[in-house]
Design an enzyme around this catalytic site. Structure first.
Site, PDB file in Angstrom:
ATOM      1  N   ASP A   1      29.871  17.355  93.864  1.00 29.04           N
ATOM      2  CA  ASP A   1      29.012  18.615  93.471  1.00 29.04           C
ATOM      3  C   ASP A   1      29.490  19.081  92.036  1.00 29.04           C
ATOM      4  OD1 ASP A   1      26.662  20.534  94.354  1.00 29.04           O
ATOM      5  OD2 ASP A   1      28.679  21.772  94.341  1.00 29.04           O
TER       6      ASP A   1
ATOM      7  N   GLU B   1      42.181   2.787  97.689  1.00 26.16           N
ATOM      8  CA  GLU B   1      43.051   2.096  98.733  1.00 26.16           C
ATOM      9  C   GLU B   1      42.248   1.567  99.901  1.00 26.16           C
ATOM     10  OE1 GLU B   1      44.833   5.819  99.713  1.00 26.16           O
ATOM     11  OE2 GLU B   1      45.859   6.095  97.884  1.00 26.16           O
TER      12      GLU B   1
HETATM   13  C1  GLC Z   1      24.968  21.732  92.781  1.00 28.28           C
HETATM   14  C2  GLC Z   1      24.158  21.764  94.255  1.00 28.28           C
HETATM   15  C3  GLC Z   1      23.306  23.125  94.475  1.00 28.28           C
HETATM   16  C4  GLC Z   1      24.256  24.155  94.570  1.00 28.28           C
HETATM   17  C5  GLC Z   1      25.279  24.299  93.347  1.00 28.28           C
HETATM   18  C6  GLC Z   1      26.639  24.913  93.575  1.00 28.28           C
HETATM   19  O1  GLC Z   1      24.041  22.106  91.720  1.00 28.28           O
HETATM   20  O2  GLC Z   1      23.121  20.633  94.262  1.00 28.28           O
HETATM   21  O3  GLC Z   1      22.568  23.097  95.361  1.00 28.28           O
HETATM   22  O4  GLC Z   1      23.755  25.463  94.537  1.00 28.28           O
HETATM   23  O5  GLC Z   1      25.795  22.861  93.054  1.00 28.28           O
HETATM   24  O6  GLC Z   1      27.242  24.186  94.613  1.00 28.28           O
END
Ligand code: GLC
Length: 552
Positions: free
Chosen positions: A217, A269
């Site tokens: 993310d 790993e």
């Molecule tokens: C990413 C996720 C989104 C979230 C953001 C903060 O873009 O896809 O849903 O709000 O990160 O974590």
């Protein structure tokens, strides 16, 4: 070991290159216990569905303990399951069921920020300024005589400031902390070795439990230049505003890649090596840095989301994406929808220039959606993407042709984009309404209780049970396409063939052709032995806005 064994292992380690990955938004997928939230046992109960659909892997959005200030992307504990969604035992059982069905699993890693309930953030709040506990996050003194102004004017993705002030134990106002998203999502300090070590531990924790891959993310945001004077950040989330030399104070800094090289060493790993895909919202020429074999290996390609419905535009976007992926020895990814954007089965029925946030504020009425056009294009586009070399990320419900729920009542909205900036943007909840499994209201087979976001009555027509076995349904089209793709899959080459202006036609190395007619009129094309079509065809006539797969 025989040479065949070695070859098999090689194929196995490369499974991700052309995988179809189905994104599950766990809280909206299937609810096994009637509390209105989807859960892990719900997912287990739907493994046969996923197997029948013929996806290669699933990616689970966060299922960790969370107050859901941002739909679970505010993580309290990275190595656990939200008790409302199940337990670690349930998780293990799910991995085993998926694997037994031949389906791999990705989990979502959220490394830029934790939740404000994370034990480290709580410890930081309880510790003095300058303490090691505070150094795991980005605490700074405020400006102004009494520190009453934020340290700088950096914006947050979810509205106004990226800074929130803390309150000291004695009730006096304290330091400020940085959050690029909601205040409940404090950003980590990635120059602190505890943070690095803890994420390595998390990657091992899930890898040891059999997880095959990770979706990373906001992969572009971890490292920050917090030196003073602070560098200006006039806009946020507009990729074209970001420099391509790594000089932005918050995004896509060069020292980030070092973090991912150390993660790669951990992934390697394992046997087969764990894989990863970066959500890196950066200019395309920088995306490759996340997709190299010594960093994350693959990166999301969102370029088609903004590509107008024209054959030449699709062709140039696709060609550039393939070239970029090739330059890093990665494979391209393709996607039309996810939990952060208006569903494409609706988007395709809106004029290109529609400003989606504004459109949502009209409850999806202005401009009106041309549903027939949207459905035609969505079906054609899905087949086009599925014929391309590389991996395809599907978002739960797109196989049902599910539309955006654009008129959710504002009282039901959960997205911090709405809550932080009420009235300005409705946010992403309309793409996150739970899946309809059966046509029976009110829970539509998702829940026996009350769904956490209201499910509209028209969901009945889109339910899995309403489409299963129905010739011509979107579900059957996806299923046929996914099964055929499995059989047809071949090396990653592609040859472009020319026809007329509105046509995008390419052939894979084994004679698998995909031809899309982008035009509003049907055309005659030299289709050979037809494999599948997104709209009914007769002879050599390819209907308007449709894709045909054929052999030649
Ligand atoms: C990413 C996720 C989104 C979230 C953001 C903060 O873009 O896809 O849903 O709000 O990160 O974590």
């Amino acid at each position: 070991m025989s040479s065949t064994d070695t070859a098999d292992e090689h194929v196995n380690a490369e499974w991700w290159r052309q995988a179809v990955v189905y994104q599950i938004y766990p809280r909206s997928f299937a609810d096994s216990d009637g509390d209105g939230l989807g859960d892990v046992r719900g997912i287990i109960s739907r493994v046969p569905y996923l197997r029948e659909l013929a996806v290669d892997a699933v990616w689970l959005s966060p299922f960790y303990p969370s107050a859901l200030a941002d739909g679970g992307y505010d993580v309290d504990d990275y190595r656990n399951v939200d008790p409302r969604l199940g337990s670690l035992d349930d998780f293990d059982h799910m991995v085993a069921s998926l694997h037994a069905a031949g389906i791999k699993i990705f989990v979502d890693i959220v490394p830029n920020h934790s939740s404000n309930r994370h034990e480290w953030f709580q410890a930081a709040l309880a510790s003095p300024e300058g303490s090691p506990e505070r150094d795991r996050y980005l605490f700074r003194d405020g400006r102004g005589e009494h520190g009453e102004l934020p340290p700088n004017d950096w914006p947050s993705h979810f509205g106004p400031s990226a800074w929130t002030r803390t309150t000291n134990a004695d009730g006096t106002p304290g330091q400020w902390y940085l959050h690029l998203f909601a205040p409940e999502q404090p950003d980590f300090n990635w120059d602190n070795p505890d943070v690095e070590a803890d994420f390595i531990r998390t990657l091992r924790f899930w890898s040891d439990r059999g997880v095959d891959g990770f979706r990373i993310d906001v992969a572009h945001a971890l490292k920050k230049d917090m030196s003073e004077p602070y560098k200006p950040v006039p806009t946020i989330g507009i990729m074209s505003d970001y420099p391509i030399d790594g000089s932005h104070p918050l995004f896509d800094r060069d020292d980030l890649y070092e973090v991912y090289r150390s993660w790669r060493a951990v992934f390697n790993e394992y046997d087969p090596p764990r894989v990863a895909v970066a959500e890196a919202m950066v200019p395309v020429e920088r995306r490759v840095n996340y997709a190299r074999a010594d960093t994350l290996g693959q990166a999301f390609n969102f370029d088609l989301l903004g590509t107008p419905w024209r054959a030449d535009e699709f062709r140039s976007t696709i060609a550039r994406s393939l070239e970029l992926a090739h330059s890093t020895e990665s494979s391209s990814t393709w996607t039309l929808s996810n939990h952060d954007i208006v569903r494409h089965a609706t988007r395709f029925g809106l004029p290109n220039e529609t400003h989606l946030d504004t459109w949502l504020l009209t409850n999806g009425t202005e401009p009106p959606v041309d549903h027939e056009q949207a459905t035609r294009r969505a079906r054609a586009a899905a087949m086009l993407l599925l014929a391309l070399p590389g991996s395809v990320y599907l978002y739960q419900g797109e196989e049902l042709g599910l539309l955006e729920v654009a008129d959710l009542p504002v009282e039901a909205l959960q997205d911090p984009i709405w809550l932080r900036d009420a009235g300005a943007r409705k946010g992403r909840d309309g793409a996150r309404v739970p899946l309809p499994w059966t046509p029976e209201a009110p829970g539509y087979g998702f829940t026996t209780g009350t769904a956490h976001l209201p499910m509209p009555s028209w969901f009945a027509d889109f339910a899995v049970e309403s489409q299963r076995g129905e010739a011509g349904s979107t579900l059957e089209l996806y299923r046929d396409a996914l099964h055929a793709r499995r059989e047809l899959q071949t090396s990653e080459g592609l040859t472009w063939l020319d026809h007329s202006d509105n046509v995008l036609w390419f052939r894979r190395e084994n004679g698998w052709n995909s031809l899309t007619n982008f035009g509003a009129e049907s055309i005659v094309a030299p289709v050979g032995e037809v494999i599948l079509a997104s709209a009914p065809i007769a002879g050599d006539v390819v209907p308007a806005e449709s894709t045909i797969w054929f052999r030649s």
